[in-house]
Design an enzyme around this catalytic site. Structure first.
Site, short mmCIF file in Angstrom:
data_model
loop_
_atom_site.label_atom_id
_atom_site.label_comp_id
_atom_site.label_asym_id
_atom_site.label_seq_id
_atom_site.Cartn_x
_atom_site.Cartn_y
_atom_site.Cartn_z
N MET A 180 27.92 33.09 50.23
CA MET A 180 27.49 34.28 50.98
C MET A 180 26.15 34.82 50.50
O MET A 180 25.35 35.31 51.30
CB MET A 180 28.54 35.37 50.84
CG MET A 180 29.60 35.29 51.88
SD MET A 180 30.70 36.69 51.70
CE MET A 180 32.12 35.87 51.05
N ASP B 78 21.07 34.20 39.55
CA ASP B 78 22.31 33.41 39.48
C ASP B 78 22.31 32.64 38.16
O ASP B 78 21.34 32.71 37.38
CB ASP B 78 22.37 32.43 40.68
CG ASP B 78 23.80 32.04 41.08
OD1 ASP B 78 24.56 31.58 40.21
OD2 ASP B 78 24.15 32.20 42.25
N ASP C 101 22.70 36.22 34.47
CA ASP C 101 24.15 36.26 34.28
C ASP C 101 24.55 37.73 34.40
O ASP C 101 24.16 38.56 33.56
CB ASP C 101 24.51 35.70 32.90
CG ASP C 101 26.02 35.78 32.63
OD1 ASP C 101 26.73 36.51 33.35
OD2 ASP C 101 26.46 35.10 31.68
N VAL C 102 25.31 38.06 35.43
CA VAL C 102 25.57 39.48 35.72
C VAL C 102 26.39 40.17 34.63
O VAL C 102 26.48 41.41 34.62
CB VAL C 102 26.27 39.68 37.09
CG1 VAL C 102 25.36 39.24 38.22
CG2 VAL C 102 27.63 38.99 37.15
N ASN D 180 26.58 40.51 44.64
CA ASN D 180 27.41 39.53 45.35
C ASN D 180 28.12 38.55 44.43
O ASN D 180 29.16 38.00 44.80
CB ASN D 180 26.49 38.78 46.33
CG ASN D 180 27.11 37.52 46.87
OD1 ASN D 180 27.88 37.56 47.84
ND2 ASN D 180 26.81 36.39 46.24
N TYR E 241 41.79 39.31 40.40
CA TYR E 241 40.81 39.39 41.48
C TYR E 241 41.02 40.67 42.30
O TYR E 241 40.07 41.42 42.57
CB TYR E 241 40.92 38.15 42.37
CG TYR E 241 39.85 38.03 43.42
CD1 TYR E 241 38.57 37.59 43.09
CD2 TYR E 241 40.10 38.35 44.76
CE1 TYR E 241 37.58 37.48 44.05
CE2 TYR E 241 39.12 38.23 45.73
CZ TYR E 241 37.85 37.79 45.37
OH TYR E 241 36.87 37.68 46.32
N LYS F 254 38.43 43.83 42.66
CA LYS F 254 37.83 44.21 43.95
C LYS F 254 38.19 45.64 44.35
O LYS F 254 37.40 46.31 45.01
CB LYS F 254 38.24 43.20 45.03
CG LYS F 254 37.67 41.79 44.79
CD LYS F 254 36.14 41.80 44.71
CE LYS F 254 35.55 40.40 44.62
NZ LYS F 254 34.06 40.41 44.55
N THR G 288 32.89 29.22 52.07
CA THR G 288 31.89 29.07 51.00
C THR G 288 32.48 28.11 49.96
O THR G 288 33.66 27.77 50.04
CB THR G 288 31.62 30.42 50.30
OG1 THR G 288 32.79 30.80 49.57
CG2 THR G 288 31.25 31.53 51.28
N THR H 171 35.97 28.99 48.64
CA THR H 171 37.18 28.73 49.43
C THR H 171 37.26 27.27 49.89
O THR H 171 37.96 26.96 50.86
CB THR H 171 37.22 29.65 50.67
OG1 THR H 171 36.00 29.46 51.40
CG2 THR H 171 37.36 31.11 50.29
N1 NAD Z 1 34.61 33.39 50.13
C1 NAD Z 1 35.49 34.32 50.41
O1 NAD Z 1 36.45 34.07 51.17
C2 NAD Z 1 35.34 35.72 49.88
C3 NAD Z 1 36.12 36.71 50.46
C4 NAD Z 1 35.97 38.03 50.03
C5 NAD Z 1 35.05 38.34 49.05
N2 NAD Z 1 34.31 37.35 48.49
C6 NAD Z 1 33.35 37.77 47.47
O2 NAD Z 1 32.04 37.54 47.96
C7 NAD Z 1 31.16 37.20 46.89
C8 NAD Z 1 30.51 35.86 47.18
O3 NAD Z 1 31.54 34.90 47.30
P1 NAD Z 1 31.30 33.37 47.72
O4 NAD Z 1 32.48 32.99 48.48
O5 NAD Z 1 29.94 33.19 48.28
O6 NAD Z 1 31.42 32.73 46.27
P2 NAD Z 1 30.81 31.35 45.70
O7 NAD Z 1 31.72 30.92 44.60
O8 NAD Z 1 30.59 30.42 46.81
O9 NAD Z 1 29.44 31.84 45.10
C9 NAD Z 1 29.42 32.78 44.06
C10 NAD Z 1 28.08 32.76 43.39
O10 NAD Z 1 28.16 33.64 42.27
C11 NAD Z 1 27.55 32.99 41.17
N3 NAD Z 1 28.04 33.51 39.90
C12 NAD Z 1 29.26 33.31 39.31
N4 NAD Z 1 29.30 33.89 38.10
C13 NAD Z 1 28.08 34.46 37.91
C14 NAD Z 1 27.51 35.22 36.84
N5 NAD Z 1 28.19 35.48 35.72
N6 NAD Z 1 26.25 35.66 36.99
C15 NAD Z 1 25.54 35.40 38.12
N7 NAD Z 1 26.03 34.67 39.15
C16 NAD Z 1 27.29 34.22 39.04
C17 NAD Z 1 27.88 31.52 41.37
O11 NAD Z 1 27.04 30.69 40.59
C18 NAD Z 1 27.69 31.37 42.85
O12 NAD Z 1 26.35 31.09 43.20
C19 NAD Z 1 32.04 37.21 45.64
O13 NAD Z 1 31.93 38.46 45.01
C20 NAD Z 1 33.44 37.00 46.18
O14 NAD Z 1 34.42 37.52 45.31
C21 NAD Z 1 34.44 36.06 48.87
#
Ligand code: NAD
Length: 244
Positions: A18, A37, A58-59, A85, A150, A154, A185, A188
């Site tokens: 995302m 990232d 690193d967040v 994100n 999780y 959230k 993504t 999932t």
């Molecule tokens: N995919 C879903 O269905 C879904 C649904 C609801 C919420 N979300 C939330 O949306 C956001 C994005 O999700 P996504 O599906 O794109 O996830 P993803 O796993 O595809 O991508 C997550 C990104 O976060 C980065 N990341 C992880 N740990 C990190 C750190 N310590 N510092 C910096 N970057 C870091 C990863 O390297 C990756 O690029 C997340 O917060 C996730 O919890 C996802």
């Protein structure tokens, strides 16, 4: 003319998923995008392909945040937009979740968002205001089995968003939370055909671009919204479509 011309936007976890969709849309709308990232190669390649910048961020690291925000302030300009994100998921039942696993999820998903808000506040204030979008989840609106850390993280993001919106309102900084349902993504991967989608009002997985369009609306147009939730979940949180 783009909706984000002249704006500087930092997107955490923007190397793929995302965050990458946000980065592409923001860049197409004229923003100067900085992807933060820990996936350096992927993040740098994406940044190069859309005319953005990449910074290792690193967040969970206080010092990383300080360095990256100072670098952006000095070399690019004050930050107008932060998308918190970055996130991870852990699928374990509450009774067998290791403390280390719990802590890791909270550290990235919740403490990372707190550090992000705190780190950019002064830069945004200097810019005359800004917008912070925090990625929560449908798991920040209700519970899910096998996802206790999780879900807790959230819900925490949702609450933190409200408190931060009140603290930062006087500085013209809006803070909102976004609550996606299942989105296609890397997080999932393999879950596209999961049976949970069948009982949604919109019975399919969502696409990252559908979330990015909402995030763009929130940063560009939602000028009277702060502290509140924006849901993009195919109806997952409104109830189940059942055949009685
Ligand atoms: N995919 C879903 O269905 C879904 C649904 C609801 C919420 N979300 C939330 O949306 C956001 C994005 O999700 P996504 O599906 O794109 O996830 P993803 O796993 O595809 O991508 C997550 C990104 O976060 C980065 N990341 C992880 N740990 C990190 C750190 N310590 N510092 C910096 N970057 C870091 C990863 O390297 C990756 O690029 C997340 O917060 C996730 O919890 C996802």
């Amino acid at each position: 003319m783009g909706k984000l011309d002249g704006k500087i936007a930092l997107i955490t976890g923007g190397s793929h998923g995302m965050g990458a969709a946000d980065a592409k849309l923001f860049a197409a709308e004229g923003a100067r995008v900085i992807i933060g990232d820990v996936l350096d190669d992927e993040g740098q390649a994406l940044a190069d392909s859309i005319g953005a910048e990449y910074r290792r961020l690193d967040v969970t690291s206080e010092s990383n945040w300080t360095e990256v925000v100072a670098d952006i302030d000095e070399n690019i300009g004050h930050i107008d937009i932060l998308v918190n994100n970055a996130g991870i998921v852990a699928f374990t039942p509450v009774a067998t979740t290791e403390l280390s696993e719990w802590n890791r999820v909270i550290e990235i998903n919740l403490t990372g968002v707190f550090l992000g808000i705190r780190s950019v506040a002064a830069s945004m204030k200097a810019a005359g205001g800004g917008v912070i979008v925090n990625l929560s989840s449908s798991a920040g609106m209700m519970g899910y089995s096998n996802l206790s850390a999780y879900v807790a993280s959230k819900w925490g993001v949702r609450g933190l968003t409200k408190a931060a919106a009140l603290d930062l309102g006087p500085d013209n900084i809006r803070v909102v939370s976004v609550h996606p349902g299942g989105i296609r993504t890397p997080m999932t991967a393999g879950m596209e055909g999961n049976e949970m989608y069948a009982s949604q009002a919109i019975p399919r997985i969502g696409e990252p671009e559908e979330v990015a369009k909402l995030v763009l609306y929130l940063v560009a147009d939602a000028t009277y919204s702060t502290g509140t939730e924006f849901i993009v979940d195919g109806g997952a949180t409104v109830g189940q479509a059942l055949n009685f």
